[in-house]
Design a protein around this motif. Structure first.
Motif, PDB file in Angstrom:
ATOM      1  N   ALA A  15       1.001  -1.235  -0.131  1.00 21.35           N
ATOM      2  CA  ALA A  15       0.035  -0.072   0.040  1.00 21.35           C
ATOM      3  C   ALA A  15       0.811   1.201  -0.114  1.00 21.35           C
ATOM      4  CB  ALA A  15      -1.030   0.163   1.118  1.00 21.35           C
ATOM      5  N   LEU A  16       1.977   1.360   0.870  1.00 19.09           N
ATOM      6  CA  LEU A  16       2.689   2.459   0.808  1.00 19.09           C
ATOM      7  C   LEU A  16       3.541   2.644  -0.253  1.00 19.09           C
ATOM      8  CD1 LEU A  16       4.199   1.925   4.411  1.00 19.09           C
ATOM      9  CD2 LEU A  16       2.691   3.841   3.438  1.00 19.09           C
ATOM     10  N   GLU A  17       4.014   1.288  -1.199  1.00 17.90           N
ATOM     11  CA  GLU A  17       4.534   1.585  -2.500  1.00 17.90           C
ATOM     12  C   GLU A  17       3.548   2.110  -3.316  1.00 17.90           C
ATOM     13  OE1 GLU A  17       6.028  -2.481  -3.241  1.00 17.90           O
ATOM     14  OE2 GLU A  17       7.628  -1.989  -1.955  1.00 17.90           O
ATOM     15  N   ARG A  18       2.428   1.683  -3.670  1.00 20.16           N
ATOM     16  CA  ARG A  18       1.069   2.306  -4.244  1.00 20.16           C
ATOM     17  C   ARG A  18       1.076   3.754  -4.277  1.00 20.16           C
ATOM     18  NH1 ARG A  18       0.904   1.147  -8.531  1.00 20.16           N
ATOM     19  NH2 ARG A  18       1.177  -0.653  -8.215  1.00 20.16           N
ATOM     20  N   LEU A  19       1.098   4.028  -2.786  1.00 13.02           N
ATOM     21  CA  LEU A  19       0.929   5.658  -2.493  1.00 13.02           C
ATOM     22  C   LEU A  19       1.984   6.127  -3.196  1.00 13.02           C
ATOM     23  CD1 LEU A  19      -0.856   7.616  -1.070  1.00 13.02           C
ATOM     24  CD2 LEU A  19       0.575   7.187   0.975  1.00 13.02           C
TER      25      LEU A  19
END
Length: 123
Positions: A86-90
């Motif tokens: 999720a942090l990478e996608r953000l």
């Protein structure tokens, strides 16, 4: 349940359901007539997939959440792996937004320069 019933129960299209199945996120059996038949638990799984996609994740990202797609994904604490995805996608989304903002600003500046500042930015 057949694909149309699953689509109606989840708000997904039959095409999206076939896509989720092709991606390995849901599965079905084939009836004697060749129709796809899904278990009742597929409703929760598809709703969770749609929830994660709506949050900005991709189908590849959603694969990380396979172990918990049959539960309440929204209420469950994220796993370390899920949080990392999720942090990478953000970060990817933020980079895209920054690039688009820069492009917009360049276009706006060029328009102002070429039109003697008669152009006002559209909100």
């Amino acid at each position: 349940m057949r694909i149309g019933e699953l689509a109606e129960a989840t708000g997904a299209t039959a095409r999206a359901l076939r896509h989720y199945e092709q991606a390995g996120l849901i599965s079905s059996e084939r009836a004697a007539n060749g129709y796809r038949v899904y278990e009742e638990r597929a409703v929760v799984r598809v709703r969770n997939i749609r929830y994660l996609l709506a949050a900005g994740l991709t189908l590849d990202d959603v694969r990380v959440f396979l172990p918990c797609l049959d539960g309440d994904v929204a209420a469950a604490p994220p796993s370390d792996k899920g949080l990392k995805v999720a942090l990478e996608r953000l970060a990817v989304l933020n980079a895209r937004i920054a690039a688009q903002t820069e492009a917009r600003d360049r276009l706006e500046a060029a328009l102002r320069e070429r039109t003697d500042d008669r152009i006002r930015p559209v909100a």
